[in-house]
Design a protein around this motif. Structure first.
Motif, short mmCIF file in Angstrom:
data_model
loop_
_atom_site.label_atom_id
_atom_site.label_comp_id
_atom_site.label_asym_id
_atom_site.label_seq_id
_atom_site.Cartn_x
_atom_site.Cartn_y
_atom_site.Cartn_z
N THR A 79 21.60 60.51 47.19
CA THR A 79 20.29 59.82 47.54
C THR A 79 20.22 60.15 49.11
O THR A 79 20.79 60.01 49.97
CB THR A 79 20.16 58.56 47.19
OG1 THR A 79 20.55 58.21 45.79
CG2 THR A 79 18.75 58.16 47.42
N VAL A 80 19.21 60.77 49.20
CA VAL A 80 18.52 61.01 50.68
C VAL A 80 17.36 60.46 50.93
O VAL A 80 16.27 60.88 50.19
CB VAL A 80 18.70 62.64 50.99
CG1 VAL A 80 18.16 62.80 52.33
CG2 VAL A 80 19.83 63.31 50.73
N ALA A 81 17.33 59.55 51.95
CA ALA A 81 15.95 58.84 52.02
C ALA A 81 15.32 58.32 50.83
O ALA A 81 14.08 58.43 50.78
CB ALA A 81 15.03 59.67 52.89
N GLY A 82 16.12 57.60 49.91
CA GLY A 82 15.58 57.11 48.90
C GLY A 82 15.35 58.05 47.78
O GLY A 82 14.71 57.75 46.88
N VAL A 83 15.47 59.24 47.86
CA VAL A 83 15.18 60.46 46.90
C VAL A 83 16.37 60.93 46.28
O VAL A 83 17.26 61.57 46.82
CB VAL A 83 14.19 61.37 47.52
CG1 VAL A 83 14.03 62.48 46.59
CG2 VAL A 83 12.74 60.92 48.05
N PRO A 84 16.66 61.09 44.93
CA PRO A 84 17.81 61.74 44.63
C PRO A 84 17.84 63.19 44.99
O PRO A 84 16.64 63.92 44.82
CB PRO A 84 17.43 61.57 42.72
CG PRO A 84 16.86 60.51 42.77
CD PRO A 84 15.78 60.31 43.85
N THR A 85 18.91 63.86 45.26
CA THR A 85 18.80 65.16 45.94
C THR A 85 20.08 65.66 45.63
O THR A 85 21.26 64.89 45.99
CB THR A 85 18.59 65.07 47.48
OG1 THR A 85 17.37 64.45 47.90
CG2 THR A 85 18.58 66.37 48.15
N ALA A 86 20.20 66.92 45.11
CA ALA A 86 21.37 67.71 45.09
C ALA A 86 21.77 68.73 46.16
O ALA A 86 20.54 69.33 46.77
CB ALA A 86 21.22 68.46 43.79
N SER A 87 22.77 68.70 46.56
CA SER A 87 23.12 69.54 47.58
C SER A 87 24.43 70.25 47.38
O SER A 87 25.31 69.57 46.74
CB SER A 87 23.15 68.80 49.02
OG SER A 87 24.19 67.77 49.03
N GLY A 88 24.53 71.48 47.87
CA GLY A 88 25.81 72.15 47.68
C GLY A 88 26.26 73.09 48.91
O GLY A 88 25.49 73.33 49.85
#
Length: 88
Positions: A79-88
């Motif tokens: 979660t980034v700034a309250g938003v589900p986020t996928a990173s790689g």
């Protein structure tokens, strides 16, 4: 289809189905397509810009996916700034 000038590529996906965009960088044009099937999102790109993240802001009747795969590689969901986020 949207075309934008950028140097860092992060995608945003709302809801279900298939979406695509074209992004222009100084190195050339990158095309991206996101396909959501159930709890999995597959992103495929063609071009010089690497995808750094895929964000999933709240959308009516749609939960964030359980799995995000970008060009064959699995991204990690946080979660980034309250938003589900996928990173790689």
């Amino acid at each position: 289809m949207t075309e934008t000038l950028t140097t860092d590529l992060g995608l945003v996906q709302w809801g279900t189905g298939t979406g695509h965009c074209r992004l222009r960088t100084p190195e050339g044009v990158t095309r991206a397509q996101a396909v959501r099937c159930g709890q999995r999102v597959d992103v495929e790109t063609a071009g010089p810009a690497p995808v750094r993240s895929v964000a999933f802001p709240p959308a009516a009747d749609t939960a964030p996916p359980d799995e995000v795969v970008v060009n064959g590689g699995r991204f990690t969901l946080t979660t980034v700034a309250g938003v589900p986020t996928a990173s790689g």
